[in-house]
Motif scaffolding. Structure first.
Motif, short mmCIF file in Angstrom:
data_model
loop_
_atom_site.label_atom_id
_atom_site.label_comp_id
_atom_site.label_asym_id
_atom_site.label_seq_id
_atom_site.Cartn_x
_atom_site.Cartn_y
_atom_site.Cartn_z
N GLY C 32 0.82 -1.21 0.00
CA GLY C 32 0.00 0.00 0.00
C GLY C 32 0.85 1.25 0.00
N GLU C 33 0.17 2.40 0.05
CA GLU C 33 0.84 3.69 -0.03
C GLU C 33 0.96 4.25 1.38
OE1 GLU C 33 0.40 6.96 -3.38
OE2 GLU C 33 -1.32 6.98 -2.03
N VAL C 34 2.19 4.30 1.90
CA VAL C 34 2.39 4.71 3.29
C VAL C 34 3.37 5.89 3.32
CG1 VAL C 34 3.11 3.97 5.59
CG2 VAL C 34 1.95 2.36 4.06
N PHE C 35 2.97 6.95 4.02
CA PHE C 35 3.77 8.18 4.09
C PHE C 35 4.46 8.30 5.45
CE2 PHE C 35 0.53 9.00 0.92
CZ PHE C 35 1.22 9.68 -0.07
N CYS C 36 5.70 8.76 5.41
CA CYS C 36 6.38 9.05 6.67
C CYS C 36 7.08 10.39 6.53
CB CYS C 36 7.39 7.96 7.01
SG CYS C 36 8.74 7.87 5.85
N SER C 37 7.51 10.96 7.64
CA SER C 37 8.21 12.23 7.60
C SER C 37 9.20 12.28 8.76
CB SER C 37 7.21 13.38 7.68
OG SER C 37 7.83 14.58 7.27
N ASN C 38 10.34 12.90 8.51
CA ASN C 38 11.39 13.01 9.52
C ASN C 38 11.43 14.43 10.04
OD1 ASN C 38 12.28 10.27 9.02
ND2 ASN C 38 13.08 11.03 7.09
N LEU C 39 10.94 14.60 11.27
CA LEU C 39 10.85 15.94 11.86
C LEU C 39 12.07 16.17 12.73
CD1 LEU C 39 7.06 15.78 12.97
CD2 LEU C 39 8.00 16.01 10.67
N PHE C 40 13.10 16.75 12.15
CA PHE C 40 14.36 16.95 12.87
C PHE C 40 14.47 18.41 13.26
CE2 PHE C 40 17.33 13.18 12.64
CZ PHE C 40 16.31 12.27 12.41
N PHE C 41 14.16 18.70 14.53
CA PHE C 41 14.23 20.07 15.03
C PHE C 41 15.63 20.40 15.53
CE2 PHE C 41 9.83 18.66 15.39
CZ PHE C 41 9.21 19.62 14.61
N GLU C 42 16.50 19.41 15.49
CA GLU C 42 17.91 19.60 15.81
C GLU C 42 18.67 18.99 14.64
OE1 GLU C 42 20.54 18.88 19.83
OE2 GLU C 42 19.63 17.11 18.93
N ASP C 43 19.69 19.68 14.15
CA ASP C 43 20.42 19.19 12.98
C ASP C 43 21.06 17.85 13.22
OD1 ASP C 43 19.76 21.47 11.70
OD2 ASP C 43 21.70 22.45 11.94
N SER C 44 20.94 16.98 12.26
CA SER C 44 21.69 15.74 12.26
C SER C 44 21.56 15.08 10.91
CB SER C 44 21.22 14.79 13.36
OG SER C 44 21.96 13.60 13.23
N THR C 45 22.36 15.55 9.99
CA THR C 45 22.30 15.03 8.62
C THR C 45 22.48 13.52 8.61
OG1 THR C 45 23.16 17.08 7.77
CG2 THR C 45 23.33 15.17 6.33
N ARG C 46 23.44 13.04 9.40
CA ARG C 46 23.77 11.63 9.40
C ARG C 46 22.57 10.77 9.78
NH1 ARG C 46 29.01 10.43 9.94
NH2 ARG C 46 29.17 12.63 10.53
N THR C 47 21.97 11.06 10.92
CA THR C 47 20.84 10.27 11.40
C THR C 47 19.62 10.44 10.47
OG1 THR C 47 21.62 10.54 13.66
CG2 THR C 47 19.35 9.82 13.39
N LYS C 48 19.38 11.67 10.04
CA LYS C 48 18.23 11.92 9.18
C LYS C 48 18.37 11.17 7.85
CE LYS C 48 15.32 15.74 7.56
NZ LYS C 48 15.18 17.20 7.43
N THR C 49 19.55 11.24 7.26
CA THR C 49 19.77 10.56 5.99
C THR C 49 19.66 9.05 6.16
OG1 THR C 49 21.25 12.34 5.31
CG2 THR C 49 21.35 10.32 4.02
N SER C 50 20.15 8.56 7.28
CA SER C 50 20.07 7.12 7.55
C SER C 50 18.60 6.67 7.63
CB SER C 50 20.81 6.83 8.86
OG SER C 50 20.79 5.46 9.16
N PHE C 51 17.79 7.42 8.36
CA PHE C 51 16.36 7.10 8.42
C PHE C 51 15.72 7.21 7.03
CE2 PHE C 51 16.21 7.64 13.15
CZ PHE C 51 15.44 6.54 13.44
N ASP C 52 16.09 8.25 6.32
CA ASP C 52 15.51 8.49 5.00
C ASP C 52 15.74 7.29 4.08
OD1 ASP C 52 15.42 9.61 2.20
OD2 ASP C 52 14.85 11.39 3.31
N ILE C 53 16.98 6.79 4.07
CA ILE C 53 17.30 5.66 3.20
C ILE C 53 16.58 4.40 3.69
CG2 ILE C 53 19.17 4.16 2.40
CD1 ILE C 53 20.95 6.66 2.33
N ALA C 54 16.56 4.19 5.00
CA ALA C 54 15.86 3.03 5.56
C ALA C 54 14.38 3.06 5.13
CB ALA C 54 15.98 3.03 7.08
#
Lengths: 296, 296, 296
Positions: C32-54
């Motif tokens: 199915g079509e499932v949406f997610c979003s990464n709400l990073f109110f503190e910078d962390s490119t590494r963790t955010k990108t890791s979640f994004d790819i996962a």
């Protein structure tokens, strides 16, 4: 792909041919799940968006990367940042950075790196789209007369283009404020006055005036530049019938070129942007095929 | 779509009907590869994210665009930026800009432009989601009594809503600090005190207090505003049994509305956000179908 | 998932097992079509990108969210922002925020929330990738000796790791400047000098020196830290044959660890980043399956 210098004429021709095929409707989608990311440490919405669309057209997954929030700004080296992106499973990166030849410190990165522009040195994808636009028009490079007007010395675009066009058999002329030209700027072409040049060239490439770089030494105003070196309506009339106008954009309307000429019949300014996506598709596809990826 | 004024009642009804179909589970996926981009030159995470999700639900490819890094900030005109995005192969853009009627300078752009809000003038997608929310509740517009409380004059939302609702047969009342109302603000409705209005209306639309706009002339504090014009617990009890509360968000809790009422039974605040995605899907689909795109 | 404390040993083992399966080539795509979003109110490119790819690897649609432009910066509460994202149809969010236990105010949010790091308190996905990396190496936790060097008290990573590892049967030792250790820091382990610790541990976890936090109280320079507490070439030689080195990155090369050791044979620094994507896939999949989503 880092520089135009490293590209043989054969490879340039092959990329131009593929880019023209994409422009003519060819499509190619990568097989499997392949991730890429555009690491732009210097702002350039135009180039970044162009790569982004090219990547999506090839079926790549584009992982967002916000350089302004990255650890590079906390003192991490470019190598460690790119190595991180590689470790996270990204399969190809496009990099733009203010530092000349930033890629020299990235030798140990295993995934393909496409140069989206480095310092004032190289901007090979812009060069390829310019070459493609010229070839699309004339069907050849050999024997063409190309005039480049502006700050050749500080322009990534001008340097790469002049070198490639000369190697491919075109004759390159430069013009603009004389104080901007020294021996280093004239390796790949000859200096002419704008009015001498304009009536003779097949392609007139106007460079963007980098206000930010010249503020101190620019001894003339924008309107003075336009009058002395810009493409005025009068000068445009002196151009050869089939000659075209190019500009890498963004344009300073009324400076490098008269406002009314930006979308005139012989202008290829927006055509260049359109071609940019196809040129970048060809560049990306070549890099990925070299790694063993296949397209359908 | 730029303004509500340009939309006939028939077109409004058609979009509301389609939006309600999406809310009821209808799905539509565009055929072929279609690119869109959201050019938000004024911050609005809520509206931008709503469009983004609507676009993805329709199967569009969303090309990221970071306005803060774009050439517009280096002096490029809005026209040149949008023309660039069009040249890069983007097939539809949503634009939000601080300038009233920014779209008047974009006549030569060929791809559809959806107005995501301009200055204090228009915000048609917010209007459509408000209309849809009202229709979803009452099954009609004709004869409904709508009360709008706040700075109608400076509100994109209030102006568009009042005009559309009046044209569709509803009766519109306004309230709020009297100094905010002059003839210009009262074209589409009548001024009443909050307490007169509240016991009579079917729909109570609260507008956000724009602290940033009123700091100088606001002669009352947030708590004073709440006591004089806000939806207090006492006022809520005076509302008609079936009446609903709306607010475009973000809410200043305890100012326009009592904290505890934000999610009360008659509040449609978060329902509006949910509907926003469906309203935008209907708007986007209409614009794309007009261009010949098909959906399955 | 908010904290490691809430996770039973069984659940940790189950996530580690799934993460290792992903590392070994298992794939899972959501139906199915499932949406997610990464709400990073503190910078962390590494963790955010890791979640994004996962997220992309699991077939989720990632809706971009730019925290710096969000209404949170205009005074909207975190609850209202997340409730908005939920109302817009996003099915899962990952949140990172500077505030300790920010999630305590999000009890009324219905969609799953994954903690991407809160204040100095918890960082469970980093913990899971560390555990996974250790298990991948040794096939067990029971009986392992783990040394953690750095500012344990202020480190999300160290606290979570120490607690989990102790519970799973490992023995935890701490080291670093003595003034950084008090009773609170020593709940889950014992203090040793670096040189005592180093020859005995199976896993040496180096923590990043947070220059930004210690500037005032740091009574030693970077090179002094390296000499006294860092992993020098000499210390590395004293390590056990099979012992590994870990670091959450970004690394201060030449401070926590000698520049030449970052990619040495026993370093798992970039392996940890690679594992991070797989650990996050396992965490996301668990959370989504709990909501009734299925994968193929």
């Amino acid at each position: 792909m880092f520089t135009i210098t490293e590209l043989s004429n054969e490879r340039i021709n092959s990329i131009v041919t593929e880019a023209l095929a994409f422009a003519n409707g060819k499509s190619a989608k990568i097989e499997g799940e392949v991730f890429c990311s555009n690491l732009f440490f210097e702002d350039s919405t135009r180039t970044k968006t162009s790569f982004d669309i090219a990547e999506r057209k090839l079926g790549l997954q584009v992982v967002p990367f916000d350089a302004s929030n990255s650890s590079v700004n906390k003192g991490e080296s470019l190598y460690d940042t790119v190595k991180t992106i590689e470790s996270l499973g990204v399969n190809l990166v496009v990099i733009r950075d203010k530092k000349d030849r930033y890629f020299d410190e990235l030798n140990d990165i295993k995934i393909p790196i496409i140069n989206g522009g480095d310092g004032t040195g190289n901007h090979p994808s812009q060069c390829m789209l310019d070459l493609m636009t010229i070839y699309q028009e004339f069907g050849k490079f050999e024997g063409l007369k190309i005039g480049i007007v502006g700050d050749v010395k500080h322009s990534r675009v001008a340097n790469s283009n002049a070198e490639a066009l000369r190697r491919l058999g075109a004759k390159v002329y430069f013009s603009g404020p004389e104080q901007w030209f020294d021996e280093g700027a004239l390796i790949n072409g000859t200096y002419l006055s704008v009015d001498e040049m304009i009536k003779d060239v097949d392609v007139l490439m106007l460079l963007r005036i980098q206000h930010e770089r010249h503020d101190a030494k620019m001894s003339f105003s924008a309107s003075e530049y336009h009058r002395k070196y810009g493409l005025t309506k009068e000068r445009e009339k002196a151009m050869k019938k089939e000659a075209i106008i190019m500009h890498p954009a963004p344009i300073n309307r009324g400076v490098e070129i008269d406002d009314d000429l930006v979308e005139c019949e012989r202008s290829r300014v927006f055509k260049q942007m359109q071609n940019g996506v196809f040129a970048r598709m060809a560049i990306l596809k070549e890099a990925l095929e070299k790694e063993g990826y296949t397209f359908k």
